[in-house]
Design a protein around this motif. Structure first.
Motif, mmCIF file in Angstrom:
data_model
loop_
_atom_site.group_PDB
_atom_site.id
_atom_site.type_symbol
_atom_site.label_atom_id
_atom_site.label_comp_id
_atom_site.label_asym_id
_atom_site.label_seq_id
_atom_site.Cartn_x
_atom_site.Cartn_y
_atom_site.Cartn_z
ATOM 1 N N ASP A 101 40.037 46.848 32.293
ATOM 2 C CA ASP A 101 41.049 46.437 33.387
ATOM 3 C C ASP A 101 40.328 45.862 34.399
ATOM 4 O O ASP A 101 40.648 45.023 35.179
ATOM 5 C CB ASP A 101 41.899 47.634 33.705
ATOM 6 N N ALA A 102 39.132 46.197 34.663
ATOM 7 C CA ALA A 102 38.360 45.957 35.724
ATOM 8 C C ALA A 102 37.898 44.471 35.406
ATOM 9 O O ALA A 102 37.598 43.712 36.171
ATOM 10 C CB ALA A 102 37.074 46.783 36.098
ATOM 11 N N ARG A 113 40.535 42.066 36.431
ATOM 12 C CA ARG A 113 40.739 42.103 37.690
ATOM 13 C C ARG A 113 39.623 41.254 38.289
ATOM 14 O O ARG A 113 39.813 40.544 39.202
ATOM 15 C CB ARG A 113 40.439 43.478 38.318
ATOM 16 N N SER A 114 38.530 41.067 37.787
ATOM 17 C CA SER A 114 37.532 40.533 38.613
ATOM 18 C C SER A 114 37.326 38.964 37.879
ATOM 19 O O SER A 114 36.132 38.427 37.844
ATOM 20 C CB SER A 114 35.967 41.287 38.539
#
Lengths: 783, 294
Positions: free
Chosen positions: A182-183, A186-187
């Motif tokens: 998920d990170a 997101r990034s």
């Protein structure tokens, strides 16, 4: 010692780099003489006196409840000895699958004859045994199967339906995950998302399946002939399912006219002939016909993926998130969920991938059951992953070669462990110089000069393009393999292995390895394979494992025999073993000076059971050695293609093709090249021609070789093969990695990439096979 | 894939074969067997009697007869392909034959078998149509002429009575100097074409004196594009002209299946027709004169 270099801390020395006396050389195959003389023994060549012929009555609709099966007319036909329906084989359990971590698959296994429902066109419903194959087929035509039609599930991506009361058509979801996915998204600088699918195709060997069972009542042994690939596991399961001790069942392999993953699995017909031979007390022969083959033998490949990648501004992968739907067909067969598991475990391929999440929906449909086919799970996921890399390149405006360079795992990062598993072992990329091979391949193909040439041809109106695909294969699946090498009193050398041969040259490769270690003529070595009566254990021939596993065991056993022979000779010749060597089966002084010598035959006789010197010892000039491996060896490579599309017809011509494949060490480069080119033909088939199609009611439309299109010599391009040995595997003494599947693996991905390039439309190809009508439509829409 | 039971008959003469055909119920003639044998083995065909023509005298051979070539119905495709007469006078047929199956199947396959099997995509049917072949059809009451254009009754159904057989194909020779070309598209070499086009052009004084344009694989039988042929006549050959003529293919009725929908067949037809016309024109020489076999 010729070709040997000692490695500290190991039982057996490793094979030295470079060509040896016989290893590493393109020597001719020892198995070819009977084949070129017409003396081969394929399944149909096996006959026994008084044999019966079995004919299978198959379901003609894709899903239905069995109301009745009326075989009375068939039983009365001339020459018919018996007709069986499900009730006659109710005591035979469902056909099991081999080890898998996935739970809950058991209720989805196939009975030898359909019990209450039929679930695909081609499912065995009844069998006829008659004294003649024609009469068996005549009688089978009269068996009346009354069915009540049920709704069909044909799209694995559609919501699951009912398999049986209490069981839906999704027995499991294969999930794997590592890193913070998920990170990663997101990034991300950009997210690239694709929907991709691979068509249903499979291995279609020239020789269809066959099974000939015979019960030897005098010795209480059930024999099964015409087998392939996996004799020992099949023997154990046949014994268990039919309630016999394994020692009372033996499987035999003759010649095999192509395996490709589909031959040699345990199918209903294998159990039916065995049960019939036991009950009817006559040999029973079944030879699959081509129409049966195309609906009854394992299909493969069909998957659809919804994949997305998170990348940074330079196109480096931050994470991949994939959900796919695996079309398993009507039953879980002997591989369990292996193909979906391999797809999930191997998808990341050669790239550095910090985070990964995959959900493989393993779905049943009313089609022929599916299982492994050459490069299972990898042909599919290489297509998906390499399409993704092309899409990332297009999105960020980066050259497709450059995008791969930026993401390839570097040589310095090897061995590269991924927090993932495949086939029940952790994925640790054992060795490799991926970028080095990419450079070699591009140079050999003349990639840069070709781009200019293609630009000029495009300017002249031609529709031409080039593409590439990088792949990582896996090979040498453990955990173990044993080989016994024996020199008899005449000096003849025998290698007894639990491996099998599906025509790929196993005998030659094992003989070369044995000859190299022992110092004998490879062409005079007898290699025993594919039979359970000569060796208690074996893992057969699959997963590109034989050269790695059985080859390493052969090497060790042959070295042990060598050591034994040298020690015996040293005593008799009053020299030290280090002063001796073996050349052409004769022990002589290693320094080449004249002196006394001993033949291996003389040494073997001296070690005979009646020799006084052997009192208290195990006699014989023989050794059995086992090789174990916890991890697989990962070969890798690049496919490069140059293609032309006929804008008027949509037809694709592959003009030039290169497969570069690093397999660590080529025991026989000629066999490796044959494996790669043959594998490529199958890969191109799946890319451009082959597809099992169904109508909306589940009727198969590809039931002859006029409808299921296998490439012929006319469709094969000029193929260049670059065999690299830059990254020997540290996992085995030979440094080898499997060579069976690299030719197939990248073909679908590479063709898709080249077609996109010719169309000048990145991302145009989202499914395989690439069909001319589709291309013609794309060309019409083109600006 | 074992054939259902049938009785096998092995006549040595046309008369004997015709007698069997007239007296036996549900009989089929066996020519080269390249389609019928698989149909028998797959139990798609269920004849009670099989009349094998392979030992019948006088059914094979290629001879010049006036302004035509006469090809016996049992002449092997490979013999036609290799025939100097065919190569010299019917280059269209020689070219098309290289697309018919494979050399091995052409060694057995016959022209009569192909015409009577009447596969919609069969190259020889399209070529015979393009060349206005006339068939010798023999029955109990003698021989009749049947124009190739009247052969197809429906899908794979020739207009032959159950007691009749095809004995020969007569093909009027196009004039020497004519240009001909055969184009097809198949997924693999040797497969039945999805669509094919056969073109014959006769040039006189730099203009098209006569044109023949035939499509295969679009309908139940070959399709002669008479309107396009008429439009070509009298014109000077050019890419633009052929493109325009081929555009007529855009409105033909075409078969449809998932692999080759009707729209695709129409586009293939237009492409192949244009290519065939262009190739035929490039091969034609003017001035043309009436062909002769003297």
């Amino acid at each position: 010692m010729d070709g040997l270099s000692p490695r500290p801390g190991e039982d057996a020395p490793a094979l030295a780099a470079g060509p040896g006396r016989v290893v590493g050389r393109p020597v001719t195959r020892i198995e070819d003489l009977p084949l070129v003389r017409g003396e081969g023994l394929f399944a149909a060549d096996v006959n026994f006196p008084r044999q019966l012929h079995m004919r299978v009555v198959r379901a003609e609709i894709a899903h239905g409840r069995i109301v009745s099966v009326d075989a009375e007319a068939a039983r009365a036909m001339p020459g018919v000895v018996a007709v069986w329906t499900a009730a006659d084989v109710a005591d035979i359990p469902l056909i099991p699958f081999r080890a898998t971590k996935v739970r809950g698959l058991e209720p989805y296994c196939q009975p030898v004859l359909a019990r209450d429902r039929v679930r695909y066109v081609g499912e065995p419903v009844a069998v006829v045994f008659a004294d003649d194959a024609y009469r068996a087929e005549d009688a089978a035509e009269t068996v009346m199967v009354e069915l009540e039609e049920l709704p069909v599930v044909l799209d694995a991506a559609a919501p699951p339906g009912e398999f049986a009361p209490g069981h839906d058509t999704e027995p499991t979801v294969v999930r794997k995950e590592y890193g913070d996915i998920d990170a990663a998204f997101r990034s991300a600088h950009a997210v690239v998302e694709l929907e991709l699918s691979v068509g249903r195709h499979s291995g279609v060997p020239l020789e269809t399946r066959g099974a000939i069972a015979r019960y030897d009542a005098a010795h209480d042994v059930l024999e099964l002939h015409g087998t392939a690939k996996k004799q020992h596991w099949n023997r154990d399961e046949i014994a268990r399912l039919l309630g016999r001790p394994p020692q009372g069942v033996h499987l035999f392999e003759g010649h095999v006219g192509g395996g490709f993953g589909v031959r040699g699995e345990l199918y209903p017909e294998d159990l039916l002939v065995c049960a019939a031979a036991l009950r009817l007390r006559r040999p029973v022969k079944w030879i699959e016909d081509r129409r049966e083959h195309l609906v009854a033998t394992n299909h493969s490949r069909q998957q659809s993926h919804r994949i997305r990648a998170a990348v940074d501004a330079e196109g480096r992968l931050l994470g991949i998130d994939d959900a796919f739907f695996h079309d398993q067909g009507a039953y879980v067969r002997t591989h369990g969920a292996r193909v979906a598991d391999l797809a999930a475990g191997m998808l990341p391929g050669p790239y550095r991938l910090p985070a990964y999440r995959v959900a493989g929906h393993f779905r049943l449909t009313n089609k022929t059951p599916a299982a492994t086919y050459r490069a299972p799970g990898r042909y599919e996921t290489t297509f998906v992953r390499e399409r993704l890399m092309d899409a990332i390149a297009a999105r960020l405006g980066i050259d497709p070669v450059e995008i791969r360079r930026r993401n390839l795992v570097a040589a310095a990062e090897m061995p590269h462990a991924r927090p993932l598993d495949a086939l029940g072992t952790d994925v640790v990329l054992d060795s490799g110089d991926y970028e080095g091979l990419l450079d070699k391949a591009l140079a050999r193909f003349g990639w840069d000069a070709m781009q200019q040439e293609l630009a000029a041809r495009r300017a002249a109106g031609e529709c031409v393009g080039a593409g590439l695909a990088f792949f990582v294969e896996k090979s040498g699946l453990g955990p173990s393999d044993g080989v016994r090498v024996t020199v008899d009193a005449t000096g003849a050398v025998e290698v007894v292995s639990g491996a099998a041969s599906v025509g790929q040259g196993v005998e030659t490769a094992l003989a070369q390895i044995c000859a190299e270690a022992l110092g004998v003529d490879y062409s005079r070595i007898r290699v025993v394979r594919g039979r359970t009566d000569r060796i208690e254990f074996g893992n057969g021939a699959h997963a590109s494992r034989v050269t790695v596993m059985s080859g390493s065991a052969t090497w060790q056993a042959a070295l042990a025999v060598r050591e034994m022979a040298l020690e015996c000779a040293a005593q008799l010749l009053q020299l030290s073993p280090a002063e001796l060597t073996i050349r052409e089966g004769v022990v002589t002084r290693a320094d080449g000076l004249a002196g006394p010598s001993l033949t291996l035959a003389e040494i073997a006789r001296g070690r005979g059971p009646n020799s006084p010197a052997m009192r208290g010892q195990t006699p014989g000039l023989t050794a059995e050695r086992w090789f174990w491996s916890d991890h697989m060896a990962y070969p890798y490579g690049v496919h490069l293609a140059q293609i032309r599309i006929d804008a008027g017809t949509g037809g694709v011509t592959v003009e030039r093709y290169l497969v570069a494949n690093d397999i660590g060490r080529a025991i026989n480069p000629m066999l490796v090249e044959g494996q790669i080119v043959g594998g490529l033909a199958q890969g191109l088939g799946g890319a451009l021609l082959e597809e099992f199609r169904y109508d909306p009611s589940g009727q198969p439309l590809s039931t002859t070789l006029a409808d299921y299109l296998i490439p012929t010599i006319a469709e094969m391009p000029e193929v260049d093969v670059l065999i690299a040995e830059d990254a020997p595997s540290p996992l085995n003494p030979l440094g080898v990695k499997g060579a069976g599947e690299g030719g197939t693996n990248g073909a679908g991905a590479c063709i898709a990439s080249a077609v996109d390039d010719a169309l000048r439309r990145p991302g145009a190809i989202t499914s395989l096979p690439v069909l001319p009508a589709h291309l013609r439509a794309l060309l019409t829409e083109a600006p | 894939m074992k054939a259902a039971p049938f009785a096998y008959h092995d006549p040595r003469s046309v008369e004997e074969a015709l007698h069997l055909l007239a007296t036996l119920e549900n009989a089929r003639l066996l020519a080269g067997g390249q389609s019928l044998m698989p149909m028998l083995n797959m139990r798609v065909a269920f004849p009670d009697h099989l009349i094998d023509l392979n030992r019948v005298e006088g059914l094979a051979g290629i001879t010049a007869e006036g302004g035509a070539l006469r090809i016996g119905a049992m002449t092997r495709q490979r013999d036609i392909e290799e025939s100097p007469l065919v190569r010299a006078h019917l280059p269209l047929m020689a070219e098309a034959l290289t697309h018919v199956g494979h050399r091995q199947t052409r060694n057995r396959g016959t022209i009569g078998g192909s015409l009577c099997n009447l596969d919609p995509s069969a190259e020889l049917v399209a070529v015979a149509t393009a060349l206005d072949a006339v068939l010798d059809v023999q029955g109990p009451s003698g021989v009749r002429d049947l124009s190739i254009h009247d052969l197809p009754l429906g899908f794979m159904t020739p207009s032959l009575a159950p007691e009749e057989m095809l004995t020969a194909i007569r093909i009027p020779l196009p004039p020497a100097g004519h240009g001909a070309a055969f184009e097809e598209f198949a997924r693999r070499h040797g497969d039945y074409a999805i669509t094919s086009a056969a073109a014959v052009l006769v040039l006189e004084g730099g203009r098209i004196a006569r044109a023949s344009l035939t499509l295969g694989g679009v309908g139940a039988g070959p399709l002669r594009l008479r309107t396009a042929e008429a439009a070509l006549a009298g014109q000077a050959p050019s890419e633009a002209l052929f493109r325009e003529a081929a555009a007529a293919c855009g409105s033909i009725e075409a078969m449809s299946d998932p692999q080759a929908p009707a729209w695709y067949r129409r586009r293939l037809a237009a492409t192949l027709a244009r290519r065939a016309l262009a190739a035929a024109a490039s091969r034609a020489t003017t001035p043309a004169r009436q062909g002769s076999l003297a």
